[in-house]
Motif scaffolding. Structure first.
Motif, PDB file in Angstrom:
ATOM      1  N   ASN A  95       0.841  -1.193   0.000  1.00 19.63           N
ATOM      2  CA  ASN A  95       0.000   0.000   0.000  1.00 19.63           C
ATOM      3  C   ASN A  95       0.881   1.249   0.000  1.00 19.63           C
ATOM      4  O   ASN A  95       2.087   1.164  -0.214  1.00 19.63           O
ATOM      5  N   ASP A 103      -5.137  -7.489  -2.456  1.00 19.69           N
ATOM      6  CA  ASP A 103      -5.584  -6.614  -3.554  1.00 19.69           C
ATOM      7  C   ASP A 103      -6.965  -6.051  -3.266  1.00 19.69           C
ATOM      8  O   ASP A 103      -7.235  -4.879  -3.536  1.00 19.69           O
ATOM      9  N   GLU A 107      -8.373  -1.594  -2.497  1.00 20.35           N
ATOM     10  CA  GLU A 107      -9.386  -0.771  -3.188  1.00 20.35           C
ATOM     11  C   GLU A 107     -10.244   0.012  -2.258  1.00 20.35           C
ATOM     12  O   GLU A 107     -10.391  -0.011  -1.162  1.00 20.35           O
TER      13      GLU A 107
END
Length: 107
Positions: A95, A103, A107
């Motif tokens: 990150n 993953d 988001e």
């Protein structure tokens, strides 16, 4: 699987003898005016001679340094965002802070 300690100890002398043999082929080829064969065998002799005398840096003896983090739950790799373990095959990436996250958590 059996130990290959004797194979590793013979590796240097075998390469050195091969380098000497290729050197002899290179000299003989130069005398017969076969330049390409002389060039190739000379390059092989130099390469084998270098690896034979460069020291003991085989893959088995070289220290392993890896920047890859462990991926099994047993070794404790966890997502920095959700805290769940990251298992082998799951998509992950760093990150903004450089911590490893899933993953989906990114988001």
């Amino acid at each position: 699987m059996e130990s290959t300690e004797t194979d590793v100890s013979r590796e240097g002398p075998v390469r050195l003898l091969s380098a000497v043999a290729l050197g002899a082929v290179a000299i003989a080829s130069l005398r017969k005016r076969k330049r390409l064969l002389a060039l190739l065998s000379g390059a092989g002799a130099v390469a084998l001679g270098y690896t034979a005398t460069a020291g003991d840096t085989s893959a088995e003896q070289a220290p392993r340094t890896s920047s890859i983090e462990p991926t099994s739950e047993r070794e404790g790799m966890r997502c920095a965002a959700c805290g769940e373990p990251i298992v082998v095959g799951q998509g992950r990436q760093p990150n903004d802070e450089g911590d490893t996250v899933h993953d989906a958590c990114l988001e």
